[in-house]
Design a protein around this motif. Sequence first.
Motif, mmCIF file in Angstrom:
data_model
loop_
_atom_site.group_PDB
_atom_site.id
_atom_site.type_symbol
_atom_site.label_atom_id
_atom_site.label_comp_id
_atom_site.label_asym_id
_atom_site.label_seq_id
_atom_site.Cartn_x
_atom_site.Cartn_y
_atom_site.Cartn_z
ATOM 1 N N ALA A 56 0.873 -1.308 -0.097
ATOM 2 C CA ALA A 56 -0.068 0.082 0.077
ATOM 3 C C ALA A 56 0.848 1.157 0.089
ATOM 4 C CB ALA A 56 -1.045 -0.110 1.101
ATOM 5 N N GLY A 57 1.917 1.200 0.610
ATOM 6 C CA GLY A 57 2.989 2.597 0.650
ATOM 7 C C GLY A 57 3.361 2.649 -0.584
ATOM 8 N N VAL A 82 1.503 6.742 -6.937
ATOM 9 C CA VAL A 82 0.382 7.918 -6.871
ATOM 10 C C VAL A 82 0.690 9.289 -6.651
ATOM 11 C CG1 VAL A 82 -1.965 8.299 -6.427
ATOM 12 C CG2 VAL A 82 -1.496 6.006 -6.958
ATOM 13 N N GLY A 83 1.559 9.329 -5.548
ATOM 14 C CA GLY A 83 1.955 10.710 -5.323
ATOM 15 C C GLY A 83 2.919 11.294 -6.395
ATOM 16 N N ARG A 84 3.571 10.320 -6.817
ATOM 17 C CA ARG A 84 4.874 10.876 -8.083
ATOM 18 C C ARG A 84 4.114 11.131 -9.203
ATOM 19 N NH1 ARG A 84 9.251 6.275 -7.309
ATOM 20 N NH2 ARG A 84 10.294 7.216 -5.706
ATOM 21 N N GLU A 122 3.139 11.156 -1.612
ATOM 22 C CA GLU A 122 4.309 10.497 -2.000
ATOM 23 C C GLU A 122 5.225 10.230 -0.605
ATOM 24 O OE1 GLU A 122 8.407 10.784 -4.579
ATOM 25 O OE2 GLU A 122 6.844 12.210 -4.829
ATOM 26 N N ALA A 123 5.353 11.281 0.279
ATOM 27 C CA ALA A 123 6.073 11.084 1.542
ATOM 28 C C ALA A 123 5.260 9.919 2.501
ATOM 29 C CB ALA A 123 6.046 12.525 2.177
ATOM 30 N N GLU A 124 3.803 10.186 2.363
ATOM 31 C CA GLU A 124 3.183 9.127 3.485
ATOM 32 C C GLU A 124 3.444 7.543 3.044
ATOM 33 O OE1 GLU A 124 -1.562 8.459 4.074
ATOM 34 O OE2 GLU A 124 -0.971 10.176 3.701
ATOM 35 N N GLY A 125 3.439 7.554 1.520
ATOM 36 C CA GLY A 125 3.851 6.124 1.115
ATOM 37 C C GLY A 125 4.925 5.687 1.666
ATOM 38 N N ARG A 126 6.064 6.320 1.608
ATOM 39 C CA ARG A 126 7.370 6.006 1.997
ATOM 40 C C ARG A 126 7.390 5.835 3.268
ATOM 41 N NH1 ARG A 126 9.342 10.311 -1.435
ATOM 42 N NH2 ARG A 126 9.328 11.540 0.153
ATOM 43 N N ASN A 127 6.830 6.546 4.191
ATOM 44 C CA ASN A 127 6.499 6.357 5.466
ATOM 45 C C ASN A 127 5.797 5.074 5.887
ATOM 46 O OD1 ASN A 127 7.942 8.741 6.560
ATOM 47 N ND2 ASN A 127 5.852 9.786 6.527
ATOM 48 N N ASP A 128 4.835 4.543 5.077
ATOM 49 C CA ASP A 128 4.088 3.497 5.423
ATOM 50 C C ASP A 128 4.945 2.272 5.165
ATOM 51 O OD1 ASP A 128 1.755 4.860 5.963
ATOM 52 O OD2 ASP A 128 0.778 4.312 3.819
ATOM 53 N N GLN A 129 5.882 2.440 4.147
ATOM 54 C CA GLN A 129 6.809 1.290 3.779
ATOM 55 C C GLN A 129 7.980 1.335 5.086
ATOM 56 O OE1 GLN A 129 8.282 1.216 -0.291
ATOM 57 N NE2 GLN A 129 7.029 3.026 -0.559
#
Length: 57
Positions: free
Chosen positions: A15-16, A22-24, A32-39
């Motif tokens: 999901a991250g 999608v952010g990119r 994009e930052a939220e995705g990196r944080n989730d990962q």
Amino acid sequence: MGYDEKIGNATENTAGKVKEGVGRATDNESLEAEGRNDQASANLKQAGEKIKDAFKS
């Protein structure tokens, strides 16, 4: 590591990656930052589970 935890961590990681992509694509730096944080969160949880498993053995 329990099977449920593995699935949960893999799902959160995936999901991250999707959020980051999608952010990119939409030029949304926040998403994009939220995705990196989730990962990162998923990776830390997975590492913690591996450590717990090492002490159980």
